[in-house]
Design a protein around this motif. Structure first.
Motif, PDB file in Angstrom:
ATOM      1  N   VAL A   1      53.050  37.849  14.233  1.00  0.00           N
ATOM      2  CA  VAL A   1      53.205  39.366  14.292  1.00  0.00           C
ATOM      3  C   VAL A   1      52.639  40.105  13.157  1.00  0.00           C
ATOM      4  O   VAL A   1      53.186  39.738  11.924  1.00  0.00           O
ATOM      5  CB  VAL A   1      54.524  39.939  14.950  1.00  0.00           C
ATOM      6  CG1 VAL A   1      54.858  41.244  14.919  1.00  0.00           C
ATOM      7  CG2 VAL A   1      54.964  39.165  16.260  1.00  0.00           C
TER       8      VAL A   1
ATOM      9  N   SER B   1      51.216  44.138  11.590  1.00  0.00           N
ATOM     10  CA  SER B   1      51.146  45.414  11.702  1.00  0.00           C
ATOM     11  C   SER B   1      49.715  45.715  12.813  1.00  0.00           C
ATOM     12  O   SER B   1      49.879  46.870  13.504  1.00  0.00           O
ATOM     13  CB  SER B   1      51.046  46.044  10.457  1.00  0.00           C
ATOM     14  OG  SER B   1      50.016  45.762   9.785  1.00  0.00           O
ATOM     15  N   LYS B   2      48.830  45.003  12.620  1.00  0.00           N
ATOM     16  CA  LYS B   2      47.374  45.392  13.428  1.00  0.00           C
ATOM     17  C   LYS B   2      47.272  44.460  14.729  1.00  0.00           C
ATOM     18  O   LYS B   2      46.783  45.056  15.576  1.00  0.00           O
ATOM     19  CB  LYS B   2      46.279  45.433  12.503  1.00  0.00           C
ATOM     20  CG  LYS B   2      46.485  46.377  11.313  1.00  0.00           C
ATOM     21  CD  LYS B   2      45.378  46.460  10.450  1.00  0.00           C
ATOM     22  CE  LYS B   2      45.158  47.481   9.410  1.00  0.00           C
ATOM     23  NZ  LYS B   2      44.383  47.434   8.094  1.00  0.00           N
ATOM     24  N   ARG B   3      47.741  43.310  14.449  1.00  0.00           N
ATOM     25  CA  ARG B   3      47.307  42.372  15.546  1.00  0.00           C
ATOM     26  C   ARG B   3      48.648  41.558  15.680  1.00  0.00           C
ATOM     27  O   ARG B   3      49.341  41.292  14.614  1.00  0.00           O
ATOM     28  CB  ARG B   3      46.145  41.486  15.244  1.00  0.00           C
ATOM     29  CG  ARG B   3      44.724  42.310  15.291  1.00  0.00           C
ATOM     30  CD  ARG B   3      43.411  41.281  14.706  1.00  0.00           C
ATOM     31  NE  ARG B   3      43.875  40.903  13.483  1.00  0.00           N
ATOM     32  CZ  ARG B   3      43.661  41.694  12.167  1.00  0.00           C
ATOM     33  NH1 ARG B   3      43.152  42.811  12.348  1.00  0.00           N
ATOM     34  NH2 ARG B   3      43.946  41.036  10.965  1.00  0.00           N
ATOM     35  N   ILE B   4      48.315  40.838  16.959  1.00  0.00           N
ATOM     36  CA  ILE B   4      49.553  39.716  17.138  1.00  0.00           C
ATOM     37  C   ILE B   4      48.594  38.509  17.722  1.00  0.00           C
ATOM     38  O   ILE B   4      47.873  38.560  18.838  1.00  0.00           O
ATOM     39  CB  ILE B   4      50.535  40.156  18.437  1.00  0.00           C
ATOM     40  CG1 ILE B   4      51.466  41.470  17.785  1.00  0.00           C
ATOM     41  CG2 ILE B   4      51.527  39.130  18.609  1.00  0.00           C
ATOM     42  CD1 ILE B   4      52.293  41.696  19.091  1.00  0.00           C
TER      43      ILE B   4
ATOM     44  N   GLU C   1      45.334  43.198  20.041  1.00  0.00           N
ATOM     45  CA  GLU C   1      45.218  44.548  19.262  1.00  0.00           C
ATOM     46  C   GLU C   1      46.277  45.335  19.308  1.00  0.00           C
ATOM     47  O   GLU C   1      46.412  45.827  20.439  1.00  0.00           O
ATOM     48  CB  GLU C   1      43.668  45.185  19.438  1.00  0.00           C
ATOM     49  CG  GLU C   1      42.541  44.443  19.010  1.00  0.00           C
ATOM     50  CD  GLU C   1      42.345  43.775  17.760  1.00  0.00           C
ATOM     51  OE1 GLU C   1      42.715  44.907  16.599  1.00  0.00           O
ATOM     52  OE2 GLU C   1      41.559  42.980  17.252  1.00  0.00           O
ATOM     53  N   ARG C   2      47.103  45.594  18.406  1.00  0.00           N
ATOM     54  CA  ARG C   2      48.346  46.421  18.385  1.00  0.00           C
ATOM     55  C   ARG C   2      47.878  48.100  18.652  1.00  0.00           C
ATOM     56  O   ARG C   2      47.270  48.450  17.975  1.00  0.00           O
ATOM     57  CB  ARG C   2      49.390  46.314  17.307  1.00  0.00           C
ATOM     58  CG  ARG C   2      49.798  44.640  17.212  1.00  0.00           C
ATOM     59  CD  ARG C   2      50.969  44.447  16.500  1.00  0.00           C
ATOM     60  NE  ARG C   2      52.303  45.196  17.017  1.00  0.00           N
ATOM     61  CZ  ARG C   2      53.452  45.230  16.477  1.00  0.00           C
ATOM     62  NH1 ARG C   2      53.624  44.624  15.352  1.00  0.00           N
ATOM     63  NH2 ARG C   2      54.335  45.900  16.925  1.00  0.00           N
ATOM     64  N   LYS C   3      48.752  48.550  19.734  1.00  0.00           N
ATOM     65  CA  LYS C   3      48.446  49.974  19.857  1.00  0.00           C
ATOM     66  C   LYS C   3      49.906  50.539  19.642  1.00  0.00           C
ATOM     67  O   LYS C   3      49.867  51.411  18.721  1.00  0.00           O
ATOM     68  CB  LYS C   3      47.744  50.195  21.147  1.00  0.00           C
ATOM     69  CG  LYS C   3      46.489  49.664  21.123  1.00  0.00           C
ATOM     70  CD  LYS C   3      45.669  50.445  22.288  1.00  0.00           C
ATOM     71  CE  LYS C   3      44.109  49.924  22.079  1.00  0.00           C
ATOM     72  NZ  LYS C   3      43.758  48.525  22.388  1.00  0.00           N
ATOM     73  N   TYR C   4      50.748  50.456  20.646  1.00  0.00           N
ATOM     74  CA  TYR C   4      52.113  51.015  20.570  1.00  0.00           C
ATOM     75  C   TYR C   4      52.816  50.058  21.105  1.00  0.00           C
ATOM     76  O   TYR C   4      52.491  49.130  22.078  1.00  0.00           O
ATOM     77  CB  TYR C   4      52.063  52.297  21.091  1.00  0.00           C
ATOM     78  CG  TYR C   4      51.626  52.394  22.512  1.00  0.00           C
ATOM     79  CD1 TYR C   4      52.514  52.380  23.502  1.00  0.00           C
ATOM     80  CD2 TYR C   4      50.367  53.004  22.993  1.00  0.00           C
ATOM     81  CE1 TYR C   4      52.165  52.557  24.854  1.00  0.00           C
ATOM     82  CE2 TYR C   4      50.037  53.218  24.117  1.00  0.00           C
ATOM     83  CZ  TYR C   4      51.045  52.837  25.235  1.00  0.00           C
ATOM     84  OH  TYR C   4      50.640  53.123  26.493  1.00  0.00           O
TER      85      TYR C   4
ATOM     86  N   ASP D   1      52.152  46.591  23.813  1.00  0.00           N
ATOM     87  CA  ASP D   1      51.932  45.201  23.167  1.00  0.00           C
ATOM     88  C   ASP D   1      53.052  44.378  24.002  1.00  0.00           C
ATOM     89  O   ASP D   1      52.808  43.209  24.260  1.00  0.00           O
ATOM     90  CB  ASP D   1      52.458  45.487  21.890  1.00  0.00           C
ATOM     91  CG  ASP D   1      51.829  46.137  20.668  1.00  0.00           C
ATOM     92  OD1 ASP D   1      50.635  46.360  20.984  1.00  0.00           O
ATOM     93  OD2 ASP D   1      52.371  46.656  19.666  1.00  0.00           O
TER      94      ASP D   1
END
Length: 149
Positions: free
Chosen positions: A15, A17-20, A39-42, A46
């Motif tokens: 995990v 801040s931008k991707r998992i 790609e993390r959005k909200y 996710d």
């Protein structure tokens, strides 16, 4: 012959801040392999993407990498990851286990460099590889524990 091991279906998560980065394992729990990079959005989106994988793969445990500080303490990044993991665990009704992932991103970068691939151009792949290393570490520890019983 010992008692048969229960089948396992785990997801490994690196995990950020931008991707998992996400990795899975076969039902025997021997080998981890990278699946996707989200790609993390909200938060809700996710969680929904991970929920789809959990349902498809019949996952029964989430394995999350925690970036301990070199002195073994949990820094602010690790605490943010724990908060996310707790929310994910409640939303998916699955247990979470943590793995010390201090050097997994570095190891993943070194693996790419060994393949003559640019780490800066393959960040999503690094996240997937790191998730794979996290899950493989957990599977190896689990296997050793099960064989001792």
């Amino acid at each position: 012959m010992g008692t048969p091991k229960p089948p396992i279906s785990a997801l490994g998560l690196d995990v950020g801040s931008k991707r998992i980065g996400v990795a899975g394992c076969d039902r025997t729990g021997l080998i981890a392999s990278g699946i996707i990079t989200i790609e993390r959005k909200y938060l809700q989106e996710d969680i929904e993407k991970i929920r789809q994988l959990v349902n498809e793969r019949e996952v029964n445990v989430l394995v999350v990498g925690l970036p301990y500080s070199m002195d073994g303490s949990l820094g602010s990044q690790a605490r943010q990851i724990q908060k996310f993991a707790v929310k994910l665990s409640k939303a998916l009704k699955l247990p979470v286990e943590y793995v010390d992932e201090r050097l997994t991103s570095y190891q993943a970068e070194q693996m790419l460099i060994a393949q003559n691939r640019s780490p800066s151009r393959n960040k999503g792949l690094i996240d997937r590889l790191a998730a794979c290393l996290i899950l493989q570490q957990w599977l190896d520890v689990r296997r050793k524990h099960l064989t001792r019983q």
